[in-house]
Design an enzyme around this catalytic site. Sequence first.
Site, PDB file in Angstrom:
ATOM      1  N   CYS A   8       0.635  -1.809  -0.429  1.00 34.74           N
ATOM      2  CA  CYS A   8      -0.038   0.122   0.281  1.00 34.74           C
ATOM      3  C   CYS A   8       0.828   1.109  -0.045  1.00 34.74           C
ATOM      4  CB  CYS A   8      -1.070  -0.030   1.160  1.00 34.74           C
ATOM      5  SG  CYS A   8      -0.296   0.229   2.799  1.00 34.74           S
ATOM      6  N   ASN A  11       3.081   0.695   4.428  1.00 29.91           N
ATOM      7  CA  ASN A  11       2.482   0.023   5.018  1.00 29.91           C
ATOM      8  C   ASN A  11       2.048   0.293   6.831  1.00 29.91           C
ATOM      9  OD1 ASN A  11       5.749  -2.142   5.523  1.00 29.91           O
ATOM     10  ND2 ASN A  11       3.852  -2.689   4.745  1.00 29.91           N
ATOM     11  N   CYS A  13      -1.244   0.367   7.459  1.00 34.44           N
ATOM     12  CA  CYS A  13      -2.887   0.137   7.307  1.00 34.44           C
ATOM     13  C   CYS A  13      -3.332  -0.984   6.795  1.00 34.44           C
ATOM     14  CB  CYS A  13      -3.329   1.393   6.579  1.00 34.44           C
ATOM     15  SG  CYS A  13      -3.204   3.104   7.838  1.00 34.44           S
ATOM     16  N   ARG A  14      -3.488  -0.488   5.000  1.00 32.74           N
ATOM     17  CA  ARG A  14      -3.680  -1.793   4.499  1.00 32.74           C
ATOM     18  C   ARG A  14      -3.155  -2.907   3.787  1.00 32.74           C
ATOM     19  NH1 ARG A  14      -5.428   2.716  -0.064  1.00 32.74           N
ATOM     20  NH2 ARG A  14      -3.499   3.053   0.573  1.00 32.74           N
ATOM     21  N   SER A  15      -1.736  -2.247   3.441  1.00 36.30           N
ATOM     22  CA  SER A  15      -1.436  -4.176   3.966  1.00 36.30           C
ATOM     23  C   SER A  15      -0.218  -5.024   5.266  1.00 36.30           C
ATOM     24  CB  SER A  15       0.508  -3.365   2.803  1.00 36.30           C
ATOM     25  OG  SER A  15       1.407  -3.046   3.237  1.00 36.30           O
ATOM     26  N   ASP A 131      -7.991   4.005   1.485  1.00 36.78           N
ATOM     27  CA  ASP A 131      -7.296   4.225   2.386  1.00 36.78           C
ATOM     28  C   ASP A 131      -7.590   4.671   3.411  1.00 36.78           C
ATOM     29  OD1 ASP A 131      -4.903   4.521   3.854  1.00 36.78           O
ATOM     30  OD2 ASP A 131      -4.185   6.122   2.774  1.00 36.78           O
TER      31      ASP A 131
END
Length: 167
Positions: A8, A11, A13-15, A131
């Site tokens: 993401c 690095n 939150c999402r990933s 995001d």
Amino acid sequence: MYRVCFVCTGNICRSPMAESVFRSHVAAAGLDGLVEVDSAGTGGWHEGDGADPRAVAVLEAAGYGQDHRARQFRSSWFDRLDLVIALDSGHLRDLRSLAPTPEAAAKVRLLRSYDPAAADAHGSGGPDVPDPYYGPFDGFEECLALVEAASPGLLDAVRAAVKEHTA
């Protein structure tokens, strides 16, 4: 070893959420000795930081463990990775442009492409995992739901690739 990296922006939150969820799926499928899962960001703003506390809270509430330190994706990693999973279309574009060869660029896939419900982009909010960083807490819950929805399809693809890899 088959290597998967989720990417993401920062690095945090999402990933890392995708990494934790998918690592759990890999372990439950008995593939943890054959598949390595990690994550990175397209930028290095948060290198060395842990995951966002909201991401950690959502993961823990759902029963996922995580031990994360942010890092920036490097072009040289394409050589050792088998699959690079972008969390949104901007990451997909950035990663493919960072790839040193067409073969490396072909390793990059969009996470939601593994979710059958996301095939109709109009009905599911599009191909991206939004995001959650600047939004309310429920954005992190939505992120987790989208990651979980794509994980079985991704696991099927990785399982097939591992079988082909080890044949």
